[in-house]
Structure formats: C-alpha cells, structure tokens
Scaffold this motif. Structure first.
Motif, mmCIF file in Angstrom:
data_model
loop_
_atom_site.group_PDB
_atom_site.id
_atom_site.type_symbol
_atom_site.label_atom_id
_atom_site.label_comp_id
_atom_site.label_asym_id
_atom_site.label_seq_id
_atom_site.Cartn_x
_atom_site.Cartn_y
_atom_site.Cartn_z
ATOM 1 N N ALA A 1 0.841 -1.205 0.000
ATOM 2 C CA ALA A 1 0.000 0.000 0.000
ATOM 3 C C ALA A 1 0.874 1.253 0.000
ATOM 4 O O ALA A 1 0.504 2.275 -0.580
ATOM 5 N N LEU A 2 2.041 1.181 0.638
ATOM 6 C CA LEU A 2 2.925 2.358 0.678
ATOM 7 C C LEU A 2 3.522 2.635 -0.694
ATOM 8 O O LEU A 2 3.589 3.782 -1.137
ATOM 9 N N THR B 1 0.587 3.881 -3.050
ATOM 10 C CA THR B 1 0.182 5.277 -2.861
ATOM 11 C C THR B 1 1.275 6.210 -3.367
ATOM 12 O O THR B 1 0.975 7.300 -3.846
ATOM 13 N N ASP C 1 5.598 9.838 -6.845
ATOM 14 C CA ASP C 1 6.735 10.097 -5.971
ATOM 15 C C ASP C 1 7.742 8.949 -6.143
ATOM 16 O O ASP C 1 7.400 7.796 -5.965
ATOM 17 N N ASN D 1 9.629 7.320 -4.482
ATOM 18 C CA ASN D 1 9.931 7.062 -3.081
ATOM 19 C C ASN D 1 10.635 5.716 -2.937
ATOM 20 O O ASN D 1 10.035 4.724 -2.531
ATOM 21 N N ARG E 1 10.441 3.345 0.200
ATOM 22 C CA ARG E 1 9.333 2.409 0.408
ATOM 23 C C ARG E 1 9.571 1.085 -0.314
ATOM 24 O O ARG E 1 9.176 0.028 0.167
ATOM 25 N N GLN F 1 12.010 -0.772 1.794
ATOM 26 C CA GLN F 1 11.325 -1.343 2.956
ATOM 27 C C GLN F 1 10.588 -2.629 2.565
ATOM 28 O O GLN F 1 10.651 -3.639 3.274
ATOM 29 N N GLN G 1 11.346 -6.504 3.876
ATOM 30 C CA GLN G 1 10.318 -7.357 4.469
ATOM 31 C C GLN G 1 10.212 -8.689 3.731
ATOM 32 O O GLN G 1 10.146 -9.750 4.340
ATOM 33 N N ILE H 1 1.694 2.194 9.500
ATOM 34 C CA ILE H 1 0.866 2.768 8.455
ATOM 35 C C ILE H 1 1.482 4.029 7.871
ATOM 36 O O ILE H 1 1.139 4.441 6.776
ATOM 37 N N ARG H 2 2.396 4.620 8.554
ATOM 38 C CA ARG H 2 2.853 5.943 8.152
ATOM 39 C C ARG H 2 3.861 5.900 7.018
ATOM 40 O O ARG H 2 4.671 4.994 6.935
ATOM 41 N N PRO H 3 3.849 6.922 6.177
ATOM 42 C CA PRO H 3 4.779 6.976 5.061
ATOM 43 C C PRO H 3 6.200 7.198 5.560
ATOM 44 O O PRO H 3 6.430 8.112 6.342
ATOM 45 N N ASP H 4 7.115 6.372 5.100
ATOM 46 C CA ASP H 4 8.526 6.499 5.457
ATOM 47 C C ASP H 4 8.756 6.385 6.958
ATOM 48 O O ASP H 4 9.651 5.707 7.416
ATOM 49 N N ASP I 1 -1.140 -2.057 7.576
ATOM 50 C CA ASP I 1 -1.071 -2.356 6.154
ATOM 51 C C ASP I 1 -0.066 -3.448 5.853
ATOM 52 O O ASP I 1 0.388 -3.585 4.733
ATOM 53 N N GLN J 1 2.983 -3.723 6.597
ATOM 54 C CA GLN J 1 4.320 -3.256 6.235
ATOM 55 C C GLN J 1 5.259 -3.311 7.437
ATOM 56 O O GLN J 1 4.965 -2.767 8.497
ATOM 57 N N SER K 1 8.925 -2.409 9.174
ATOM 58 C CA SER K 1 9.907 -1.333 9.086
ATOM 59 C C SER K 1 11.318 -1.864 9.314
ATOM 60 O O SER K 1 11.513 -2.845 10.030
ATOM 61 N N TYR L 1 -5.753 7.553 4.901
ATOM 62 C CA TYR L 1 -4.553 6.781 4.560
ATOM 63 C C TYR L 1 -3.988 7.213 3.213
ATOM 64 O O TYR L 1 -2.798 7.457 3.057
ATOM 65 N N ASN M 1 -0.416 9.181 2.578
ATOM 66 C CA ASN M 1 0.635 8.395 1.956
ATOM 67 C C ASN M 1 0.915 8.784 0.513
ATOM 68 O O ASN M 1 1.998 8.514 -0.004
ATOM 69 N N TYR N 1 2.548 12.730 0.953
ATOM 70 C CA TYR N 1 3.763 12.904 1.721
ATOM 71 C C TYR N 1 4.998 13.061 0.818
ATOM 72 O O TYR N 1 5.120 12.389 -0.192
#
Lengths: 400, 400
Positions: free
Chosen positions: A311-312, A315, A321, A323, A326, A329, A333, B193-196, B233, B235, B237, B391, B395, B398
């Motif tokens: 999802a990251l 989005t 972006d 990015n 992400r 990351q 994982q 859930i947060r971006p980066d 989500d 994900q 880290s 969300y 995301n 950002y």
C-alpha cells in the motif's frame, strides 16, 4: 496500450477488426438484460459453438469456489458447446442450493440454445452470498438464446461486465503453416479490485483445431503468464475463470504451429490482463514491476508481490513520488530471514529515482519499475496499479 | 481504551499516574528539539539509568535493517545504561557510512551523559535513505544530556514521535510477593501505516531486578503477544525496536514473580500495540479479528492476516458495512490448496452480519470480528484498523 513489448506477441499474430468471441467460424453469441442488475444493463451472456469444442478451463484456487465454478468443473471438457454467464449475482457462498441453481441455469440455457444438457460452462459474477433469482434469470436465458448471432460477440462482452469501466476483448488472426486461424476474446475484471464484484472472467474462442490436452497445457501457461501476473490488491475471487474453446475440425495443431498457438494465447491473455490492471478503480498508472538479481525465481516473485502489492509503494505511485525508501522497505520485508547481502538498485523506465527526468516518467500511464537485488539470476514480473482515492470511495461506499 | 479485556492484564498490575519511563527508580530522561524536524518539534530523546541494566532487545526481522539497528545489535545487552533516539531521519538504507554515524551518535550521547562508550542503544526513525545530519544532531545530544531529569519521561515520549497523533506510554505498578515494582513505557508508531516514518519503537523501563536471559524470554513473548499481533497495512519497518531495561538490584525475580512480571510486560506491550492501531492514519475503528476453528494455530494466523490485512475488508470496516462476502472471499484465498470443508461463521461483538443491532456495533470505535471456520481447534487474533481516505491522503501526498 502503448507498451506492445509487455505483451510478447509472437510473429504472425495480428489484431484485426471483428466481433471478438464470434469472429471465429461457428460461434454465435448474445447479451441481454434479464433484470439481475438494478440499472437495467445487460446481465446475461451466452456463447455457443455450432459444433463440439475442445475446451480448457483454468479457474480459481480459492478454498471457497463459487457454485458456478463447482458445477462447471464437473463437465466433460472435451465436448463443450459454449458458456452461459450472468452478472449481478456471483452465486458464491450459496452452498448446495447454489449448485442446484447453477446446474438449472446451465440446463435451461442448453435447452433454449438447442445444445445437449451439461454442454455449457456456467459462470456468475456479482454480489457474494445471494441466491440466483431464477424466476428473473430463466426468461433472460431464453431471450439470450433467441438473440444468438454471429455478430453477438460485442453484446456478449457487454453482458459480462459488472462495474468495469470499459469492455475488454479483441479479435486476432494468427498465421500458421497449416493456414490462418482466428481467435476472439472477451474478458471482464478490474484486477480483483472491485467490491464483491471482484472477479476475473475471460473467454477465448478459436476456430483452430487443438487436442483438449494440448489446449489445457496452453491455457495454463497463458494464465500463468497473463492473469497470474497481475495484482491490484492481492484479492482472489471465488469465481475467477479462464475458458478457452476451440471448435476447429481437421488435423489438430502440432509441433511449431501448436507452439505458435500457445504463444499467441499467452500474448492475448497478457493483453487482457494488463487491460484489467488499467481498469482498476481509481488507477492512473499500470506499472510493470520487474525484479532481477534474486537468488531464484521464487524469491524474485516474493519480492515482486511485496513491492507491487505494498500500500505504501502504490500510494507513492499515485502521488508520482520516486519514493525508493518504500521499495527498499518492501524488499527488506520480503527477504526477511533469508540472510546474505542485498544490494537494491531501482530504475523507472531506465531512470534512477533522483534522475532529472523522473517526474516525467512517473507521470506516464504505463511505466516499468525495475528492482535489481544483486544476489543471483532470479527474475519475476508483476503488473500492478496505483492506490488512489477512487479505490477507497468505491470500496467503502459500495452496498451502503 | 474501552476494551480492558483485550489487554489481558494480570492481577496486581495497575496503571498509575507517573512520568512513564522515568517513573522507575534510577531513570532520567529528556527530549529536546535539535532541528532534525522541519517543524521544530522535539526530535532527540535520551533515557539513562543511573546504574547498569539488564536489557532485552527485540528488533526488526527485515532483511534490510537500519544502521541504528545494526549498531545496537553489537552492544552487550547485560550492561546497557539506556537509549538515545532521534526522529526525523531513519538512518536506514545508508550503508556503512550510516553505521559509522549510528556509532558516533551513541558515542557522543554517552560522553555527554557521562556513561561508558557503547552502553546506549541507538534508534532512529524518519525518512529512509537519508544520512543523519551529524552537525545538527550532535549539539542536540549535548542539550538532551544537560536536560536529563527524573521528570523527563513525558518529554522523551514527545521526542520519539514522528507523525503520531498522540504520545503513547504509561506508568504501571506491579505487586509481586517480593514487593512492588514500577514499570514505565514510551512508544511511537501508528501500526506501520505511516509513510517512510513507518516504524514501531517501544521502550519499557523498570526497577525490577531481572536476569538478562529471563528478560529476553519475557520481551520476546511480549512482542509476540503484543506488537506482532497488530497490522495496519502489513508493512514491516527496517527500524522496529522493543527495548526493555531493568535496573533493579538485589535478588532477581524468579518463579511466580518472574511469571507475573512477564505477564505484566505482555499486557503493557499489548496496550501499547493497540494504541498504535488506534492511531493509524484515517483509522476510525480498532478491530480485534479472532479466528477460531482452524485446523491449527498457523492456519488461523494465516486466515487472520488475510482478513485483517485485506483492503476490501478494511474499506468495508471504514464504511461500517457488515460485508461478510468480503470476509468469505479472504478466507477462501487464505485456505487455497488446503482441501476439506470450510464452514465460515461470522460475528461482530457477538452479532450476526444481518442482526438488527449490526449498524450500532460497526459504528463502535472498538469491536471484535469473530471468524469461525469449523475445521478444528486452531485459534489466532490480530488487531487491525480500517482503511479510509486519510490513509491515501497522507501516503500519496507525503514528501511531494
């Protein structure tokens, strides 16, 4: 679609004008509105061959397949005469009564079309958990049979749509050493992204003569190289179905011609699959995620799914972006517990994330994200779409 | 939080007023703004024990851990004196130079705080792929050391926040037969859930005396029963870290007291973890997904993840729609290839999907979704949140 290189069409395969599934000789089809859909759009499709077909069925691997799938699996795939499809109701999670309904739907359609009992595959797509409204459906089957026509391929393609933004299909000519054959296709689905309606259906009809065993091998390879290479939100439907019907007579394809036919089928399925990704609700980009340099193909596949279904990451695609953190990351994982070094290198249509042209690349409706891992020769691809506001709007608001 | 039953606190554990990580005897902390965050909010946190601690570190299983994680893993966990944390930069995907930075950060903080070299764990959270700005960070470490105080727990909790909507932590008293101990906690994260910024960090300090080996067993169990039971989500880290510091002197806990301490640590970690789910961007519901009747616990876990991480199920939660067909679909996908019957039965806080009270249940900020499979005795739980417009907004927008 601009990226013809994504399809991998073999030499001799050309797209032509035509009626899709009724373009090959001996096929008739129809699409009518029986009233299963509240908006009055066509919801019953019927495709019938004048003569028995070799057929190949590749369907869902869900542990809870729909009643239509369970019924269709019981049919003798060496002598099918076609398929009957309804949209608006999935006839899934309906238990034994649902299987009885599916059988009755196939029987009524066969009787109306004048083909033998149990010679029509049955497919249903729509809301899960509701019984088929047989009193509404049965007259629709009669109407569809009465409307069967060699020009009915387009109407059939309309009738199998649920919330697809556009009908998907095509007509193709394939030059073989034994002479040309025609292949028509109709498909529906927006890459499993749709609420309840989350179903991929694809029908390919051809006047080639192919032995059932050869057809099944080709269909499985085409599904693996096509529909199994797309993902929007990683959701599998209980109704997913690819059905290939070959009604040609005469000597069956073999050798180089059979290989060419299989390659063409794979290219057509990739074409249909990528159209589904492009139709994803709210999707503005179709992205081919290519993973190279994994230890083996399975590892590459795992990384590709982790990136393309994140999802990251999705989005970020939506936000255009670059990015790469992400992606990094998601790779970390996916490779958890595998040990050894990972050297992630990323390109978007050949451009590095901080390259001067990156904004232009990420604005493209189609681009390739190349993820190199530097660990070996493993390779995989996955077609993914971005995750935007449209997805939430449709999937949260639907039904309520 | 209204659902105390979700926490599973052992008898004798009570929440009290206090400064969190500085509530236990012998701990001082501080949080200052060094300038790593553009908005001028606190971004350097320092927690120091007056005496060596038994410590337990449970960190990310990502194949690409951050530089801070790689450095901290090299420390001797039997004699840590605390932890230094920065927010605003994750120091992840920074290679060997990043590890050098992490070591320098730990050394500068240790010198400023007057504790031995390599006695402070180092954590970083923020954007992935950027080097730590050492010229800005180092004065911040000095300022944090100068501000160390037994009342600094709240400031420490503020400094480790990134985009958390609220600070997370608490102060707890645990009655043991050997006498009461105090446990303080500070955590950040919004469930990946947060971006980066997608990082879970949790620090638990206690004045209990626990052998390092016992502490590690308890910390791993607490992480398994707490932070590993949440998913927003799906994900992971590169920086995820749980650090437990126990600076008590005297005879170490054993027997019933050790078991009680471990149960308390697990309850505190579950409390912190559920707070993270509730903080998910755009999240309006924290849902405990309980899967029962699977063949075994592994199968239940797989189904729980499939349901709780399904974008279709989570958008239905957001829309307060008892869309059991989507749960059915996710179960079918999770059990693909397992064979045998599946009898899905669904309850929301005890109410069936078409029950008269269902709208009221689905509007609750916290509720339980119970998925029974009728195949055996396997059981699992997962805390999940809904997927809403917030969300996508955070995301996609950002960084750009």
């Amino acid at each position: 679609m601009e990226r013809a290189d994504w399809i991998g069409a073999p030499e001799g395969l050309t797209r032509i004008e035509g009626m899709g599934v009724t373009a090959p000789d001996g096929f008739r089809a129809a699409g009518v509105a029986a009233g299963l859909k509240a908006d009055g759009m066509p919801d019953v499709g019927l495709l019938v061959s004048d003569r028995p077909c070799a057929s190949a069925l590749v369907d869902t691997s869900s542990a809870l397949p729909s009643a239509a799938v369970l019924y269709t699996r019981t049919l003798h795939t060496g002598s099918l005469r076609g398929v009957v499809v309804n949209s608006g109701c999935a006839n899934a999670a309906t238990g034994e009564p649902g299987i009885t309904d599916a059988r009755a739907m196939g029987a009524a359609a066969a009787a109306a079309a004048g083909v033998p009992l149990d010679s029509l595959a049955v497919c249903s797509t729509g809301v899960i958990g509701e019984r088929l409204p047989m009193a509404i459906l049965t007259p629709g089957l009669d109407a569809a049979a009465a409307a069967l026509s060699t020009r009915g391929g387009a109407a059939f393609g309309e009738a199998i749509r649920t919330t697809d933004a556009f009908a998907k299909g095509g007509t193709f000519r394939l030059a073989l050493t034994s002479g040309p054959v025609t292949i028509g296709a109709a498909a529906k689905g927006a890459g499993m992204i749709r609420p309840d309606m989350a179903t991929m259906l694809a029908y390919v009809a051809t006047d080639a003569c192919v032995l059932p065993g050869d057809l099944l091998v080709a269909a499985r390879a085409a599904a693996a190289g096509g529909f199994n290479r797309i993902s929007v939100d990683g959701q599998m439907s209980p109704s997913d179905t690819l059905l290939v019907l070959a009604n040609g007579e005469g000597p069956p394809l073999e050798g180089a011609d059979l290989r060419l036919f299989a390659d063409a089928l794979r290219a057509i399925c990739r074409y249909l699959a990528i159209l589904m990704v492009k139709d994803g609700e709210g999707a503005e980009h179709a992205v081919r995620v290519v993973v190279a340099g994994a230890r083996d193909d399975d590892e590459a596949e795992r990384v590709g799914r982790a990136v393309g279904e994140s999802a990251l990451v999705r989005t970020a695609m939506y936000g255009q972006d670059a990015n790469w953190g992400r992606v990094h990351q998601a790779v970390g994982q996916a490779l958890a517990g595998t040990g050894g070094p990972v050297d992630v290198s990323l390109r978007f249509d050949g451009t590095v994330p901080d390259g001067p042209d990156i904004a232009e690349v990420l604005a493209r409706p189609e681009y390739e994200m190349h993820v190199a891992l530097g660990r070996g020769d493993g390779w995989a691809e996955l077609f993914a779409s971005d995750l935007g506001h449209g997805y939430v709007a449709v999937n949260a608001g639907y039904r309520t």
